[in-house]
Design an enzyme around this catalytic site. Structure first.
Site, short mmCIF file in Angstrom:
data_model
loop_
_atom_site.label_atom_id
_atom_site.label_comp_id
_atom_site.label_asym_id
_atom_site.label_seq_id
_atom_site.Cartn_x
_atom_site.Cartn_y
_atom_site.Cartn_z
N THR A 233 -16.43 119.69 42.66
CA THR A 233 -17.35 119.48 41.55
C THR A 233 -18.27 120.69 41.39
OG1 THR A 233 -18.88 118.30 43.03
CG2 THR A 233 -17.35 116.95 41.74
N ARG A 235 -17.20 124.87 41.33
CA ARG A 235 -16.69 125.96 40.49
C ARG A 235 -15.18 126.03 40.64
NH1 ARG A 235 -21.21 125.44 39.37
NH2 ARG A 235 -22.89 126.97 39.13
N GLU A 264 -12.39 125.98 30.32
CA GLU A 264 -12.66 124.60 29.96
C GLU A 264 -12.68 124.47 28.44
OE1 GLU A 264 -15.21 123.13 33.87
OE2 GLU A 264 -16.22 123.31 31.93
N HIS A 282 -15.77 117.90 33.50
CA HIS A 282 -17.09 118.48 33.78
C HIS A 282 -18.21 117.51 33.40
CE1 HIS A 282 -18.90 122.68 34.59
NE2 HIS A 282 -19.73 121.74 34.99
#
Length: 314
Positions: A233, A235, A264, A282
């Protein structure tokens, strides 16, 4: 007063009431495209004449900073700054403020949820039942497992505490070894080799290295327990993606549960589509409470620094 650019996706999609304090102080708010991560072209169009910037995780290039001819402060609605060209900001005398630990609870709870989902094969089970099946794969328990927590900042310590309560044997890796407080005796600092060689689950809560090299590369994956789970959670660049896919294909790594990708959203058919990957979008810090805390802190920083800039200019 000042013009302030707002770019975090969580704030442009549905601007929260906390931003109202900026307007009440007389500032003008400029928003990037709602609900989207702005690209360099959009930032180059928006930053001229902006004096304050409430920024998210969008990449900010030196060219964008060069175009921000009146910028005094960038206030992050999180703690990470690896998307910022810090050397360029320092040369320009542009301040950087961070909302430290504001989203720690949200990210920590998601990380623990991903650990549980991977251990109990929840996506597979959910998909099967939804499709009319009745899959019953045998899972594993966190109690008694060895869990390696990489990064003992606010998020990592919360994760370590929750998993220790589950009954896991928790190992921590952090070059600074911050005080564990109430976790002392239940969490043990170790060196890198002991954590990666011995952990059943590894969960990442650390920044990228200054060099940008992945923390988990092919040799590290080869050294890990067969069937280990990795949760990320933090990088996407912390893991060598090609080496990870090979390890998943070979069954050396049982599952990779991640909230972060590069880019993303991720490319269709890539890592997120792998059958042993649990992918979220994310959302770690995307809770009502985390957004409120982070926005409040970011707004406080903007009001403080812009007030100081106006005082100096006057």
């Amino acid at each position: 007063m000042a013009r302030i650019l707002i770019t975090p996706r969580s704030l442009t999609a549905a601007p929260p009431a906390e931003l109202g304090r900026l307007r009440q102080a007389g500032h003008e708010l400029i928003f990037s495209t709602a609900g989207q991560t702005p690209d360099e072209a959009e930032l180059l169009r928006l930053v001229p004449q902006v004096e304050g910037w409430l920024a998210g995780v969008e990449p900010i290039s030196p060219a964008v900073i060069a175009a921000a001819d009146r910028l005094h402060v960038i206030s992050r609605n999180g703690s990470g700054v690896d998307n910022l060209p810090l050397a360029d900001l320092e040369r320009r005398g542009i301040r950087v403020a961070r909302a430290m630990a504001a989203n720690a609870t949200g990210v920590a709870e998601l990380a623990v949820g991903l650990c549980v989902a991977a251990c109990r094969n929840l996506p597979e089970v959910c998909h099967g039942v939804r499709g009319g099946g009745w899959p019953r794969p045998k899972g594993r328990e966190i109690e008694g497992a060895v869990v390696g927590v990489v990064g003992a900042g606010a998020i990592g310590r919360k994760v370590a505490g929750i998993l220790a309560e589950f009954g896991a044997k928790v190992l921590a890796l952090d070059p600074f070894r911050p005080d564990l407080g109430r976790l002392a005796g239940r969490v043990r600092y170790v060196e890198r080799a002991e954590l990666f060689d011995g952990a059943d689950i590894v969960t990442l809560h650390c920044p990228m290295s200054a060099e940008g090299a992945p923390l988990i590369d092919a040799p590290t994956l080869a050294s890990m327990k067969r069937g280990a789970i990795i949760v990320n959670t933090a990088r996407a660049g912390l893991i060598d993606e090609a080496a990870l896919v090979a390890a998943l294909d070979e069954g050396r790594i049982a599952a990779y549960a991640t909230d972060v990708f590069e880019p993303e959203p991720p490319a269709a058919g890539g890592l997120a589509a792998h059958p042993k990957v649990i992918a979220t979008s994310h959302i770690g810090g995307l809770t009502d409470e985390s957004v409120r805390r982070a926005t409040d802190l970011a707004v406080d920083s903007l009001l403080q620094h812009l007030g100081e800039a106006c005082h100096v200019a006057g």
